[in-house]
Design a protein around this motif. Structure first.
Motif, PDB file in Angstrom:
ATOM      1  N   THR A  38       0.886  -1.334   0.030  1.00  0.00           N
ATOM      2  CA  THR A  38       0.113  -0.144  -0.133  1.00  0.00           C
ATOM      3  C   THR A  38       0.963   1.203  -0.058  1.00  0.00           C
ATOM      4  O   THR A  38       2.045   1.155   0.569  1.00  0.00           O
ATOM      5  CB  THR A  38      -1.041   0.091   1.098  1.00  0.00           C
ATOM      6  N   THR A  39       0.329   2.248  -0.583  1.00  0.00           N
ATOM      7  CA  THR A  39       0.995   3.480  -0.731  1.00  0.00           C
ATOM      8  C   THR A  39       0.434   4.691  -0.143  1.00  0.00           C
ATOM      9  O   THR A  39      -0.931   5.006  -0.044  1.00  0.00           O
ATOM     10  CB  THR A  39       1.233   3.895  -2.236  1.00  0.00           C
ATOM     11  N   PRO A  40       1.098   5.389   1.174  1.00  0.00           N
ATOM     12  CA  PRO A  40       0.296   6.377   1.641  1.00  0.00           C
ATOM     13  C   PRO A  40      -0.247   7.433   0.787  1.00  0.00           C
ATOM     14  O   PRO A  40       0.501   8.092  -0.269  1.00  0.00           O
ATOM     15  CB  PRO A  40       1.348   7.035   2.686  1.00  0.00           C
ATOM     16  N   SER A  41      -1.404   7.990   0.861  1.00  0.00           N
ATOM     17  CA  SER A  41      -2.166   9.000   0.045  1.00  0.00           C
ATOM     18  C   SER A  41      -1.777  10.476   0.361  1.00  0.00           C
ATOM     19  O   SER A  41      -2.545  11.180   0.599  1.00  0.00           O
ATOM     20  CB  SER A  41      -3.572   8.758   0.069  1.00  0.00           C
ATOM     21  N   VAL A  42      -0.432  10.517   0.398  1.00  0.00           N
ATOM     22  CA  VAL A  42       0.168  11.870   0.813  1.00  0.00           C
ATOM     23  C   VAL A  42       0.942  12.346  -0.456  1.00  0.00           C
ATOM     24  O   VAL A  42       1.812  11.562  -1.066  1.00  0.00           O
ATOM     25  CB  VAL A  42       0.741  11.831   2.181  1.00  0.00           C
ATOM     26  N   VAL A  43       0.786  13.645  -0.892  1.00  0.00           N
ATOM     27  CA  VAL A  43       1.619  14.048  -1.926  1.00  0.00           C
ATOM     28  C   VAL A  43       2.512  15.422  -1.312  1.00  0.00           C
ATOM     29  O   VAL A  43       1.714  16.287  -0.551  1.00  0.00           O
ATOM     30  CB  VAL A  43       0.831  14.742  -3.081  1.00  0.00           C
ATOM     31  N   HIS A  44       3.678  15.333  -1.415  1.00  0.00           N
ATOM     32  CA  HIS A  44       4.692  16.371  -1.079  1.00  0.00           C
ATOM     33  C   HIS A  44       5.165  17.115  -2.352  1.00  0.00           C
ATOM     34  O   HIS A  44       5.415  16.451  -3.541  1.00  0.00           O
ATOM     35  CB  HIS A  44       5.644  16.042  -0.442  1.00  0.00           C
ATOM     36  N   PRO A  46       8.309  19.267  -3.330  1.00  0.00           N
ATOM     37  CA  PRO A  46       9.374  19.732  -2.850  1.00  0.00           C
ATOM     38  C   PRO A  46       9.861  21.017  -4.018  1.00  0.00           C
ATOM     39  O   PRO A  46      10.633  22.050  -3.493  1.00  0.00           O
ATOM     40  CB  PRO A  46      10.422  18.896  -3.161  1.00  0.00           C
ATOM     41  N   SER A  47       9.003  21.240  -5.046  1.00  0.00           N
ATOM     42  CA  SER A  47       9.477  22.393  -5.822  1.00  0.00           C
ATOM     43  C   SER A  47       8.022  22.591  -7.041  1.00  0.00           C
ATOM     44  O   SER A  47       7.242  21.650  -6.912  1.00  0.00           O
ATOM     45  CB  SER A  47      10.600  22.451  -6.900  1.00  0.00           C
ATOM     46  N   ALA A  48       8.031  23.505  -7.852  1.00  0.00           N
ATOM     47  CA  ALA A  48       6.785  23.696  -8.693  1.00  0.00           C
ATOM     48  C   ALA A  48       6.915  22.598  -9.787  1.00  0.00           C
ATOM     49  O   ALA A  48       5.616  22.305 -10.136  1.00  0.00           O
ATOM     50  CB  ALA A  48       7.033  24.929  -9.450  1.00  0.00           C
ATOM     51  N   ASP A  49       7.795  21.892 -10.046  1.00  0.00           N
ATOM     52  CA  ASP A  49       7.811  20.913 -11.073  1.00  0.00           C
ATOM     53  C   ASP A  49       8.119  19.535 -10.653  1.00  0.00           C
ATOM     54  O   ASP A  49       8.377  18.640 -11.274  1.00  0.00           O
ATOM     55  CB  ASP A  49       8.828  21.329 -11.981  1.00  0.00           C
ATOM     56  N   THR A  50       7.979  19.142  -9.189  1.00  0.00           N
ATOM     57  CA  THR A  50       8.053  17.920  -8.743  1.00  0.00           C
ATOM     58  C   THR A  50       7.069  17.528  -7.589  1.00  0.00           C
ATOM     59  O   THR A  50       6.988  18.386  -6.894  1.00  0.00           O
ATOM     60  CB  THR A  50       9.570  17.737  -7.897  1.00  0.00           C
ATOM     61  N   ALA A  51       6.800  16.225  -7.841  1.00  0.00           N
ATOM     62  CA  ALA A  51       5.819  15.924  -6.516  1.00  0.00           C
ATOM     63  C   ALA A  51       6.345  14.431  -6.182  1.00  0.00           C
ATOM     64  O   ALA A  51       6.566  13.828  -6.952  1.00  0.00           O
ATOM     65  CB  ALA A  51       4.383  15.803  -7.236  1.00  0.00           C
ATOM     66  N   VAL A  52       6.127  14.307  -4.822  1.00  0.00           N
ATOM     67  CA  VAL A  52       6.700  13.206  -4.322  1.00  0.00           C
ATOM     68  C   VAL A  52       5.423  12.435  -3.635  1.00  0.00           C
ATOM     69  O   VAL A  52       4.698  13.043  -2.961  1.00  0.00           O
ATOM     70  CB  VAL A  52       7.508  13.323  -3.073  1.00  0.00           C
ATOM     71  N   VAL A  53       5.141  11.111  -3.946  1.00  0.00           N
ATOM     72  CA  VAL A  53       3.890  10.515  -3.360  1.00  0.00           C
ATOM     73  C   VAL A  53       4.315   9.265  -2.645  1.00  0.00           C
ATOM     74  O   VAL A  53       5.402   8.744  -2.988  1.00  0.00           O
ATOM     75  CB  VAL A  53       3.085  10.041  -4.850  1.00  0.00           C
ATOM     76  N   GLY A  54       3.791   9.062  -1.489  1.00  0.00           N
ATOM     77  CA  GLY A  54       4.047   7.925  -0.632  1.00  0.00           C
ATOM     78  C   GLY A  54       4.810   8.218   0.762  1.00  0.00           C
ATOM     79  O   GLY A  54       4.533   9.439   1.256  1.00  0.00           O
ATOM     80  N   ALA A  55       5.286   7.258   1.082  1.00  0.00           N
ATOM     81  CA  ALA A  55       6.071   7.327   2.244  1.00  0.00           C
ATOM     82  C   ALA A  55       7.011   8.572   2.476  1.00  0.00           C
ATOM     83  O   ALA A  55       6.985   9.227   3.656  1.00  0.00           O
ATOM     84  CB  ALA A  55       6.747   5.826   2.686  1.00  0.00           C
ATOM     85  N   ALA A  56       7.721   8.811   1.431  1.00  0.00           N
ATOM     86  CA  ALA A  56       8.625   9.951   1.522  1.00  0.00           C
ATOM     87  C   ALA A  56       7.872  11.265   1.809  1.00  0.00           C
ATOM     88  O   ALA A  56       8.327  12.165   2.526  1.00  0.00           O
ATOM     89  CB  ALA A  56       9.554   9.988   0.447  1.00  0.00           C
ATOM     90  N   PRO A  63       5.340  20.770   6.158  1.00  0.00           N
ATOM     91  CA  PRO A  63       3.764  20.736   6.004  1.00  0.00           C
ATOM     92  C   PRO A  63       3.101  21.560   4.996  1.00  0.00           C
ATOM     93  O   PRO A  63       2.226  21.315   4.466  1.00  0.00           O
ATOM     94  CB  PRO A  63       3.314  20.926   7.514  1.00  0.00           C
ATOM     95  N   GLU A  64       3.892  22.889   4.790  1.00  0.00           N
ATOM     96  CA  GLU A  64       3.045  23.538   3.905  1.00  0.00           C
ATOM     97  C   GLU A  64       3.135  23.397   2.448  1.00  0.00           C
ATOM     98  O   GLU A  64       2.037  23.840   1.778  1.00  0.00           O
ATOM     99  CB  GLU A  64       3.656  24.997   4.430  1.00  0.00           C
ATOM    100  N   ASN A  65       4.049  22.679   2.213  1.00  0.00           N
ATOM    101  CA  ASN A  65       3.878  21.866   0.735  1.00  0.00           C
ATOM    102  C   ASN A  65       3.512  20.423   0.645  1.00  0.00           C
ATOM    103  O   ASN A  65       3.937  19.879  -0.206  1.00  0.00           O
ATOM    104  CB  ASN A  65       5.185  22.257   0.058  1.00  0.00           C
ATOM    105  N   THR A  66       2.838  20.170   1.642  1.00  0.00           N
ATOM    106  CA  THR A  66       2.370  18.471   1.696  1.00  0.00           C
ATOM    107  C   THR A  66       0.913  18.457   1.949  1.00  0.00           C
ATOM    108  O   THR A  66       0.475  19.391   2.796  1.00  0.00           O
ATOM    109  CB  THR A  66       3.042  17.884   2.762  1.00  0.00           C
ATOM    110  N   VAL A  67       0.201  17.693   1.335  1.00  0.00           N
ATOM    111  CA  VAL A  67      -1.231  17.411   1.317  1.00  0.00           C
ATOM    112  C   VAL A  67      -1.489  16.087   1.564  1.00  0.00           C
ATOM    113  O   VAL A  67      -1.093  15.111   1.233  1.00  0.00           O
ATOM    114  CB  VAL A  67      -1.862  18.061   0.122  1.00  0.00           C
ATOM    115  N   ALA A  68      -2.417  15.632   2.488  1.00  0.00           N
ATOM    116  CA  ALA A  68      -2.839  14.544   3.087  1.00  0.00           C
ATOM    117  C   ALA A  68      -4.244  14.562   3.284  1.00  0.00           C
ATOM    118  O   ALA A  68      -4.926  15.820   3.378  1.00  0.00           O
ATOM    119  CB  ALA A  68      -1.971  13.830   4.399  1.00  0.00           C
TER     120      ALA A  68
END
Length: 503
Positions: A38-44, A46-56, A63-68
């Motif tokens: 399973t993958t955490p439904s969280v998106v971070h 780090p920049s305007a052109d990059t999205a990190v999904v999951g545990a990282a 927190p200001e650039n992370t959404v859950a």
């Protein structure tokens, strides 16, 4: 490159999963690139052109650039801004879906087309379902069906179940559904459904976090409770505590904020006390759905099936057994939904007879806003035409009248039940369609307009109308209120296409 990849996707509030089913090899839940089922439904971002999904993303200290918990916002006008780029619940969900599809491609190789069954809570209304479809389209997925989570779980369960009536109690990370269904040889027949789209395991986590934060503050009054590292530590610890207290009766928790360190004992009795009212809320909803099922000829259930990771809590099992007199069964709580979604996707894509489910129901009542000018006073109310727990697909036609002579257009507003129970009061409903019937012939006031509402098997709404006296068909130009429009969708698609997504 292979032609088609057919997937089942559980787009969850706190965790998501993807699986593939085949007639020969059964179902494979696809591990993400970190090896997790399973993958955490969280998106971070780090920049305007990059999205990190999951545990990282979940472990990010930004927190200001992370959404859950974005699923709780689906179907609402909720805008987010990350590094100057606008996002919506649909675009954030699309990034989670894109990450899941990337995991599947890493396992099975590139395909020209990705098709999927995507699950949603049974109690999701039209806005939430349409928002889920928009998220899938933004992710480049061809949606075979939007499937209710309890039905997906029951599809997984039905392969080993005896025929009869079952209550599915589905408590996930952020939503709660309860559904009564019949399991039969020809598939799963939904009888009644109910739920709360803002109740789930995250609420238990919040209670534990508040309890631990208050205990730490009593030890160290000068400590900063908003310290980002402390909040992240608290988030991680509360999830661990909740899971561990499902199997042990107590554990010690150590918290650190800067140089301040303290340990606290947390036991199962404390957890039960903190979440007692939450359990009671679910039991009240269970009673409602059982009453609705009884009114439709199913006076009792033979089994209680627990789905969703939050159902591991012993207090939930004990409360249900005491209340219903049946020992609940846990059915792969984290993966039952994605298993069923994959089975359903395979059957639909393969055109297998029956597709595995034969009946679903309307989750919420739909009606039309009526302006009643009786006795020279004006009263507004919603007249429901399609009622919750009506079998899907549902069709209802009603006759309404024009108000004045030579009226050339009629505004049609369709509302969906928003409260726990259907109500004619406008404030207890939410508008989902708003359109204008134009080009009416110059008829006298009181002339009849026939309005037909149709709710598809996916729970999506269509409206048609005609003026029977002249026989002329009338076209309704309408939009789904509260879902992103075409221009916004195009902008979001460009934004997502320009993002590098990584885990």
């Amino acid at each position: 490159m292979a032609d088609e990849l057919v997937l089942g996707i559980d787009l969850g509030t706190t965790y998501s999963a993807v699986a593939l089913a085949s007639t020969s090899d059964g179902v494979e839940v696809i591990r993400n690139r970190l090896g997790e089922l399973t993958t955490p439904s969280v998106v971070h971002f780090p920049s305007a052109d990059t999205a990190v999904v999951g545990a990282a993303a979940r472990n990010s200290l930004d927190p200001e650039n992370t959404v859950a918990l974005i699923k709780r916002r689906m179907g609402t006008e909720f805008e987010l801004m990350f590094h100057g780029v606008r996002h919506t619940p649909e675009s954030v969900s699309a990034l989670i879906l894109r990450s899941l599809v990337d995991d599947a491609i890493a396992r099975f190789g590139p395909h020209r087309t990705v098709r999927a069954v995507i699950t949603v809570p049974a109690y999701f209304g039209i806005r939430e379902r349409e928002a889920t479809l928009q998220a899938a389209r933004l992710a480049g997925i061809d949606v075979l069906e939007v499937l209710s989570e309890p039905v997906a779980a029951a599809l997984h369960y039905s392969a080993q179940a005896e025929p009869g009536a079952a209550l599915v109690y589905d408590l996930g990370g952020g939503t709660f559904d309860t559904t009564v269904l019949r399991v039969a040889a020809d598939g799963v027949h939904v009888v009644a459904t109910d739920g709360d789209s803002r109740l789930g395991g995250a609420d238990w986590n919040e209670r534990i976090a508040e309890h631990l934060a208050a205990a730490f503050a009593r030890e160290f009054p000068a400590a900063d409770p908003d310290d980002e590292a402390f909040r992240q530590q608290l988030q991680d610890v509360t999830e661990q505590v909740k899971r561990q207290l499902s199997t042990v009766t107590g554990r010690k928790v150590t918290l650190r904020c800067d140089d301040d360190v303290a340990s606290f004992d947390v036991d199962r009795a404390t957890l039960e006390r903190l979440g007692a009212d939450l359990v009671e809320r679910t039991v009240r909803i269970v009673d409602r759905v059982l009453a609705a099922a009884a009114a439709k000829g199913v006076p009792r259930v033979d089994e209680v099936l627990l789905v969703g990771g939050a159902t591991r809590t012993p207090a939930i099992r004990a409360a249900l057994q005491e209340h219903l007199g049946l020992a609940p069964k846990i059915v792969d709580p984290d993966l039952a939904v994605v298993f069923g979604a994959a089975v359903r996707a395979n059957r639909l894509a393969s055109s297998l007879p029956g597709g595995g489910t034969t009946a679903a129901v309307v989750p919420r009542s739909f009606g039309v806003l009526i302006e009643d000018s009786h006795d020279e006073s004006l009263r507004s109310f919603v007249q429901h035409l399609v009622h919750r727990n009506d079998p899907l697909p549902a069709v209802a036609t009603a006759r309404f009248a024009t108000i004045v002579d030579r009226q050339r257009s009629v505004r049609i507003q369709v509302f969906e039940q928003s409260g726990d129970l259907p109500s004619a009061q406008v404030e207890h409903n939410r508008r989902v369609l708003d359109g204008e019937f134009a080009g009416l012939p110059p008829l006298p006031g009181g002339s009849v307009i026939e309005l037909t509402l149709r709710v598809s098997a996916d729970g999506l709404l269509a409206v048609t109308a005609r003026e029977p006296l002249s026989g002329a068909a009338l076209d309704l130009e309408a939009y789904v209120d509260g879902v992103v429009d075409g221009a916004t969708t195009e902008r979001l698609a460009q934004t997502i296409a320009g993002l590098a997504v990584r885990c």
